[in-house]
Scaffold this motif. Structure first.
Motif, PDB file in Angstrom:
ATOM      1  N   ARG A 234       4.476  -2.404  -5.868  1.00 51.50           N
ATOM      2  CA  ARG A 234       4.236  -0.956  -5.821  1.00 51.50           C
ATOM      3  C   ARG A 234       3.494  -0.567  -4.547  1.00 51.50           C
ATOM      4  O   ARG A 234       3.850   0.384  -3.867  1.00 51.50           O
ATOM      5  CB  ARG A 234       3.445  -0.512  -7.042  1.00 51.50           C
ATOM      6  CG  ARG A 234       4.252  -0.434  -8.305  1.00 51.50           C
ATOM      7  CD  ARG A 234       3.457   0.208  -9.441  1.00 51.50           C
ATOM      8  NE  ARG A 234       2.232  -0.515  -9.766  1.00 51.50           N
ATOM      9  CZ  ARG A 234       2.163  -1.577 -10.557  1.00 51.50           C
ATOM     10  NH1 ARG A 234       3.249  -2.041 -11.121  1.00 51.50           N
ATOM     11  NH2 ARG A 234       1.008  -2.167 -10.806  1.00 51.50           N
ATOM     12  N   VAL A 235       2.473  -1.319  -4.224  1.00 55.46           N
ATOM     13  CA  VAL A 235       1.632  -0.997  -3.073  1.00 55.46           C
ATOM     14  C   VAL A 235       2.418  -1.079  -1.768  1.00 55.46           C
ATOM     15  O   VAL A 235       2.299  -0.210  -0.904  1.00 55.46           O
ATOM     16  CB  VAL A 235       0.396  -1.924  -3.036  1.00 55.46           C
ATOM     17  CG1 VAL A 235      -0.366  -1.779  -1.744  1.00 55.46           C
ATOM     18  CG2 VAL A 235      -0.511  -1.619  -4.210  1.00 55.46           C
ATOM     19  N   ALA A 236       3.241  -2.105  -1.610  1.00 55.19           N
ATOM     20  CA  ALA A 236       3.966  -2.306  -0.355  1.00 55.19           C
ATOM     21  C   ALA A 236       4.885  -1.138  -0.043  1.00 55.19           C
ATOM     22  O   ALA A 236       4.858  -0.581   1.059  1.00 55.19           O
ATOM     23  CB  ALA A 236       4.761  -3.611  -0.408  1.00 55.19           C
TER      24      ALA A 236
ATOM     25  N   ALA B 151       2.873   2.252   0.443  1.00 51.26           N
ATOM     26  CA  ALA B 151       2.058   2.325   1.653  1.00 51.26           C
ATOM     27  C   ALA B 151       2.877   2.838   2.833  1.00 51.26           C
ATOM     28  O   ALA B 151       2.433   3.726   3.567  1.00 51.26           O
ATOM     29  CB  ALA B 151       1.450   0.964   1.977  1.00 51.26           C
ATOM     30  N   ILE B 152       4.061   2.311   3.021  1.00 50.23           N
ATOM     31  CA  ILE B 152       4.914   2.752   4.131  1.00 50.23           C
ATOM     32  C   ILE B 152       5.225   4.232   3.986  1.00 50.23           C
ATOM     33  O   ILE B 152       5.107   5.009   4.929  1.00 50.23           O
ATOM     34  CB  ILE B 152       6.202   1.907   4.186  1.00 50.23           C
ATOM     35  CG1 ILE B 152       5.862   0.468   4.568  1.00 50.23           C
ATOM     36  CG2 ILE B 152       7.210   2.513   5.166  1.00 50.23           C
ATOM     37  CD1 ILE B 152       6.997  -0.512   4.374  1.00 50.23           C
TER      38      ILE B 152
ATOM     39  N   THR C  75      10.191   1.204  -3.434  1.00 47.58           N
ATOM     40  CA  THR C  75       9.222   0.116  -3.496  1.00 47.58           C
ATOM     41  C   THR C  75       9.762  -1.199  -2.978  1.00 47.58           C
ATOM     42  O   THR C  75       8.988  -2.065  -2.593  1.00 47.58           O
ATOM     43  CB  THR C  75       8.692  -0.089  -4.927  1.00 47.58           C
ATOM     44  OG1 THR C  75       9.791  -0.323  -5.798  1.00 47.58           O
ATOM     45  CG2 THR C  75       7.905   1.115  -5.393  1.00 47.58           C
ATOM     46  N   ASN C  76      11.062  -1.412  -2.941  1.00 41.72           N
ATOM     47  CA  ASN C  76      11.610  -2.674  -2.473  1.00 41.72           C
ATOM     48  C   ASN C  76      12.272  -2.573  -1.105  1.00 41.72           C
ATOM     49  O   ASN C  76      12.887  -3.524  -0.647  1.00 41.72           O
ATOM     50  CB  ASN C  76      12.615  -3.232  -3.484  1.00 41.72           C
ATOM     51  CG  ASN C  76      11.932  -3.766  -4.714  1.00 41.72           C
ATOM     52  OD1 ASN C  76      10.881  -4.376  -4.624  1.00 41.72           O
ATOM     53  ND2 ASN C  76      12.504  -3.519  -5.865  1.00 41.72           N
ATOM     54  N   PHE C  77      12.169  -1.428  -0.429  1.00 41.49           N
ATOM     55  CA  PHE C  77      12.796  -1.279   0.881  1.00 41.49           C
ATOM     56  C   PHE C  77      12.285  -2.313   1.868  1.00 41.49           C
ATOM     57  O   PHE C  77      13.045  -2.875   2.628  1.00 41.49           O
ATOM     58  CB  PHE C  77      12.557   0.118   1.458  1.00 41.49           C
ATOM     59  CG  PHE C  77      13.453   1.169   0.869  1.00 41.49           C
ATOM     60  CD1 PHE C  77      14.398   0.858  -0.098  1.00 41.49           C
ATOM     61  CD2 PHE C  77      13.340   2.475   1.279  1.00 41.49           C
ATOM     62  CE1 PHE C  77      15.215   1.838  -0.630  1.00 41.49           C
ATOM     63  CE2 PHE C  77      14.155   3.458   0.748  1.00 41.49           C
ATOM     64  CZ  PHE C  77      15.087   3.145  -0.211  1.00 41.49           C
TER      65      PHE C  77
END
Length: 114
Positions: free
Chosen positions: A24-26, A29-30, A83-85
């Motif tokens: 979730r954070v990754a 954040a972008i 979230t998975n990009f």
């Protein structure tokens, strides 16, 4: 690396929760960095000051533009979850044929465009 792995929890539930939180954070954040950069660019600085300001916070103006582009393209969830990009992009780079990748420096690669 073996030492780093031994420092992880041995509880699968803890590891699962940590992975879910990092996923979730990754992605968020972008997206959130781009959102804030766009806000500053459009509202807080005089014309021509954005690049210098971005550099002052450790973001190259080109990278700032990339963050903003990601926010613009993903912002309205028109592409679905984001979230998975990061993982998808890194996987594409990691599996790219060697002929399309050239060394750039110790940390980065440059993708060859024919």
């Amino acid at each position: 690396m073996g030492n780093e792995l031994s420092m992880l929890s041995t509880d699968i539930n803890v590891i699962t929760a940590e992975i879910n939180a990092y996923q979730r954070v990754a992605g968020e954040a972008i997206f959130e960095i781009g959102k804030r950069l766009k806000h500053v660019k459009e509202n807080d600085l005089a014309h021509g000051e954005f690049g210098n300001w971005a550099e002052s916070i450790g973001i190259h103006p080109t990278d700032a533009s990339r963050f903003i582009k990601v926010f613009d393209e993903v912002g309205g969830s028109k592409l679905g979850t984001y979230t998975n990009f990061g993982l998808k992009a890194l996987y594409l780079i990691a599996t790219m044929p060697e002929a399309h990748v050239e060394p750039f420096d110790d940390r980065l690669i440059r993708i060859k465009v024919d």
